[in-house]
Design an enzyme around this catalytic site. Structure first.
Site, short mmCIF file in Angstrom:
data_model
loop_
_atom_site.label_atom_id
_atom_site.label_comp_id
_atom_site.label_asym_id
_atom_site.label_seq_id
_atom_site.Cartn_x
_atom_site.Cartn_y
_atom_site.Cartn_z
N SER A 146 0.90 -1.28 0.05
CA SER A 146 0.05 -0.05 0.05
C SER A 146 0.69 1.36 -0.15
CB SER A 146 -0.80 0.03 1.17
OG SER A 146 -1.83 -1.01 1.27
N HIS B 275 -1.08 -2.78 -7.32
CA HIS B 275 -1.79 -2.54 -5.94
C HIS B 275 -3.35 -2.50 -6.02
CE1 HIS B 275 -2.96 0.76 -2.76
NE2 HIS B 275 -2.85 -0.44 -2.33
N GLU C 101 -3.55 0.02 -9.11
CA GLU C 101 -2.68 0.96 -9.10
C GLU C 101 -1.31 0.37 -9.54
OE1 GLU C 101 -2.24 4.98 -6.46
OE2 GLU C 101 -2.25 2.99 -5.49
N ASN D 45 -3.24 6.03 -1.70
CA ASN D 45 -3.34 6.02 0.06
C ASN D 45 -2.51 7.32 0.50
OD1 ASN D 45 -4.42 3.82 0.79
ND2 ASN D 45 -2.81 2.52 0.02
C1 LIG Z 1 -5.49 0.48 1.88
C2 LIG Z 1 -5.37 0.41 0.48
O1 LIG Z 1 -3.95 0.03 0.25
C3 LIG Z 1 -6.14 0.55 -0.57
C4 LIG Z 1 -7.48 0.42 -0.55
O2 LIG Z 1 -8.21 -0.78 -0.71
S1 LIG Z 1 -8.44 1.58 0.44
C5 LIG Z 1 -10.05 0.94 0.57
C6 LIG Z 1 -10.82 1.11 -0.87
N1 LIG Z 1 -11.95 0.46 -0.69
C7 LIG Z 1 -13.09 1.19 -0.20
O3 LIG Z 1 -12.98 2.54 -0.13
C8 LIG Z 1 -14.50 0.43 -0.03
C9 LIG Z 1 -15.51 1.36 0.50
N2 LIG Z 1 -16.84 0.68 0.58
C10 LIG Z 1 -17.66 0.31 -0.16
O4 LIG Z 1 -17.23 0.53 -1.47
C11 LIG Z 1 -18.78 -0.53 0.02
O5 LIG Z 1 -18.98 -0.15 1.22
C12 LIG Z 1 -18.68 -2.02 -0.24
C13 LIG Z 1 -18.32 -2.37 -1.77
C14 LIG Z 1 -17.33 -2.87 0.41
C15 LIG Z 1 -19.74 -2.70 0.08
O6 LIG Z 1 -20.86 -2.20 -0.37
P1 LIG Z 1 -22.30 -2.11 0.15
O7 LIG Z 1 -23.27 -1.79 -0.80
O8 LIG Z 1 -22.49 -1.59 1.80
O9 LIG Z 1 -22.44 -3.64 0.50
P2 LIG Z 1 -23.22 -4.74 -0.07
O10 LIG Z 1 -24.56 -4.63 -0.67
O11 LIG Z 1 -23.17 -6.07 1.00
O12 LIG Z 1 -22.06 -5.21 -1.22
C16 LIG Z 1 -21.94 -4.72 -2.42
C17 LIG Z 1 -21.33 -5.70 -3.37
O13 LIG Z 1 -19.97 -6.05 -2.97
C18 LIG Z 1 -20.02 -7.49 -2.70
N3 LIG Z 1 -19.17 -7.41 -1.48
C19 LIG Z 1 -19.04 -6.90 -0.31
N4 LIG Z 1 -18.09 -7.19 0.42
C20 LIG Z 1 -17.41 -8.08 -0.23
C21 LIG Z 1 -16.03 -8.60 0.25
N5 LIG Z 1 -15.24 -8.46 1.13
N6 LIG Z 1 -15.42 -9.45 -0.73
C22 LIG Z 1 -16.13 -9.87 -1.82
N7 LIG Z 1 -17.44 -9.28 -2.07
C23 LIG Z 1 -17.88 -8.23 -1.47
C24 LIG Z 1 -21.33 -7.97 -2.39
O14 LIG Z 1 -21.50 -9.42 -2.50
C25 LIG Z 1 -22.12 -7.03 -3.45
O15 LIG Z 1 -22.02 -7.64 -4.71
P3 LIG Z 1 -23.33 -7.28 -5.73
O16 LIG Z 1 -23.42 -5.71 -5.64
O17 LIG Z 1 -22.91 -7.78 -6.88
O18 LIG Z 1 -24.46 -8.06 -5.22
N1 LIG Z 2 -6.06 -4.13 3.78
C1 LIG Z 2 -6.41 -3.46 2.67
O1 LIG Z 2 -7.26 -2.65 2.60
C2 LIG Z 2 -5.14 -3.44 1.52
C3 LIG Z 2 -3.91 -3.91 1.94
N2 LIG Z 2 -3.12 -3.95 0.82
C4 LIG Z 2 -1.82 -4.35 1.08
O2 LIG Z 2 -1.85 -5.87 0.61
C5 LIG Z 2 -1.02 -6.41 2.00
C6 LIG Z 2 -1.75 -7.50 2.69
O3 LIG Z 2 -2.56 -6.74 3.33
P1 LIG Z 2 -3.84 -7.63 4.10
O4 LIG Z 2 -4.18 -8.70 3.25
O5 LIG Z 2 -4.84 -6.60 4.29
O6 LIG Z 2 -3.14 -8.24 5.65
P2 LIG Z 2 -3.67 -9.33 6.23
O7 LIG Z 2 -3.06 -9.32 7.61
O8 LIG Z 2 -5.20 -9.78 6.29
O9 LIG Z 2 -2.90 -10.66 5.62
C7 LIG Z 2 -1.48 -10.69 5.22
C8 LIG Z 2 -0.92 -12.29 5.58
O10 LIG Z 2 0.13 -12.40 5.15
C9 LIG Z 2 0.70 -13.37 5.87
N3 LIG Z 2 2.34 -13.40 5.92
C10 LIG Z 2 2.93 -12.57 7.09
N4 LIG Z 2 4.24 -12.70 6.76
C11 LIG Z 2 4.16 -13.69 5.79
C12 LIG Z 2 5.41 -14.45 5.04
N5 LIG Z 2 6.64 -14.05 5.44
N6 LIG Z 2 5.09 -14.97 3.99
C13 LIG Z 2 3.87 -15.44 3.59
N7 LIG Z 2 2.77 -14.58 4.27
C14 LIG Z 2 2.98 -13.99 5.35
C15 LIG Z 2 -0.08 -13.30 7.32
O11 LIG Z 2 0.13 -14.21 8.19
P3 LIG Z 2 -0.04 -14.14 9.85
O12 LIG Z 2 -1.17 -13.34 10.03
O13 LIG Z 2 0.22 -15.25 10.31
O14 LIG Z 2 1.17 -12.98 10.16
C16 LIG Z 2 -1.33 -13.04 6.70
O15 LIG Z 2 -2.04 -14.00 6.79
C17 LIG Z 2 -0.20 -5.37 2.65
O16 LIG Z 2 1.06 -5.02 1.90
C18 LIG Z 2 -1.18 -4.28 2.54
O17 LIG Z 2 -0.72 -3.06 2.64
C19 LIG Z 2 -3.35 -3.35 -0.32
C20 LIG Z 2 -4.50 -2.94 -0.36
C21 LIG Z 2 -5.65 -2.64 0.20
#
Ligand SMILES: CC(=O)CC(=O)SCCNC(=O)CCNC(=O)[C@H](O)C(C)(C)COP(=O)(O)OP(=O)(O)OC[C@H]1O[C@@H](n2cnc3c(N)ncnc32)[C@H](O)[C@@H]1OP(=O)(O)O
Ligand SMILES: NC(=O)C1=CN([C@@H]2O[C@H](COP(=O)(O)OP(=O)(O)OC[C@H]3O[C@@H](n4cnc5c(N)ncnc54)[C@H](OP(=O)(O)O)[C@@H]3O)[C@@H](O)[C@H]2O)C=CC1
Length: 291
Positions: A119, A140, A152, A190
């Protein structure tokens, strides 16, 4: 280069979603994790998510069965050596990622492309520890992977054009849309999203609003699908803190200072949904704010 077999390292919330979309798009997937339980849980969750898609007629039953058949798991990282594309999706900690690439590289085919789903961490730095910085880049995905349209793509300083083009083609085959980002801390999504989440946590920390009023304000006042605290719990508070630390260290600006309340939650092991407690408590029937 033609990509057919994909290796995924890390079977957490991102790893399972990534395996789901690759298998559905016809790629063979091999997934590994340090925890066998995480691998079993990931396969069970993919099955449930695909079944939901069949239930609402987004995919056919046979597409689901084919996808499940294409997903393999292994306890041994080196088994991924024969794949064409690696997507590393382990915990957001640079030492973990560097060690994975170090262990994997001696077992790879010469033309395998290495990518990280990080991320925030420098792609150039991760690439420099491998034997193939020109075949290394950021791939990403957004959470939840099966739902979010964006991937990304991040070029490190040495990434070559052929590698970038191959990854762009893979994103198209997944039916998703790619954007290109330069390799600076936390890239584009991010860089913008995480300071907003951090500011929401400061807003809570300073007593400006409760968890509920902050989330409701952004949902109804700015049309966000989730409030920022709900979203932080969804992403994982450990991941949010790791991203803020990369921004703070990498850009040396106090505007990226992680909120002490975020640090406290992570220190408590309250990591959000994945540990069942964060800004909300998920142990009951409905999430209840923890402050
Ligand atoms: C941190 C990083 O590095 C980068 C990032 O990822 S930043 C985070 C980016 N993500 C966001 O911002 C998500 C924001 N949230 C949302 O867009 C919505 O709340 C959401 C899509 C997660 C759920 O939407 P919702 O309308 O509240 O729920 P819901 O109606 O239950 O789900 C919508 C759809 O998503 C699916 N879905 C929801 N959660 C799911 C999950 N965890 N896995 C798979 N499918 C999922 C549902 O099955 C549903 O599908 P259909 O529309 O085809 O039926
Ligand atoms: N969460 C998010 O919304 C997003 C996350 N990401 C990125 O994706 C990556 C994973 O995040 P996320 O899936 O949320 O994290 P989670 O904590 O859900 O999963 C990470 C997994 O990696 C495992 N792990 C740790 N060390 C090792 C290793 N050496 N070899 C193999 N597996 C290992 C962990 O095991 P254990 O739990 O046993 O340590 C765990 O099962 C991160 O780089 C995060 O920044 C990118 C986009 C969105």
């Amino acid at each position: 280069m033609n990509i057919e077999r994909v290796g995924i390292v890390g079977a957490g919330q991102m790893g399972n979603g990534i395996a789901h979309v690759f298998a559905l798009a016809g790629f063979d997937v091999l997934m590994t994790d340090v925890s066998r339980d995480a691998l079993d849980a990931a396969v069970a969750l993919i099955d449930r998510n695909l079944t939901r898609q069949v239930g609402r007629e987004a995919i056919s039953e046979s597409a689901k069965d084919d996808a499940m058949r294409r997903i393999g798991t292994t306890d041994k990282l080196i088994d991924l050596g024969k794949t064409d594309l690696i997507i590393e999706a382990a915990t957001e900690r640079e030492t973990i990622k560097t060690a994975i690439f170090e262990d994997l590289v001696p077992h790879l085919k010469p033309d395998t492309i290495l990518t990280s789903n990080t991320s925030s961490i420098s792609i150039t730095r991760l690439a420099s520890g491998t034997d193939r910085p020109e075949k290394f880049m950021g791939f990403h995905f957004m959470n939840p992977v099966p739902v979010m349209q964006l991937v990304e793509l991040i070029r490190g300083i040495a990434t070559d054009e052929a590698t970038f083009k191959t990854c762009q083609g893979v994103v198209e085959k997944l039916g998703k849309t790619s954007t290109a980002s330069e390799d600076f801390p936390a890239f584009i999504v991010n860089r913008i999203l995480m300071p907003m989440i951090n500011e929401a946590i400061y807003t809570l920390y300073e007593g400006v609003g409760s968890v509920q009023s902050i989330d409701t304000s952004l949902k109804l006042g700015a049309n966000h699908p989730m409030g920022p605290l709900e979203l932080a719990d969804f992403i994982g508070l450990d991941t949010c803190l790791a991203i803020m630390n990369v921004l703070h260290d990498g850009l040396a600006d106090t505007k990226y200072r992680p909120c002490p309340l975020l640090t406290k939650y992570v220190e408590a092991g309250w990591l959000g949904r994945k540990s069942k407690r964060g800004f909300y408590d998920y142990r009951g029937d409905v999430p209840v704010p923890t402050r």
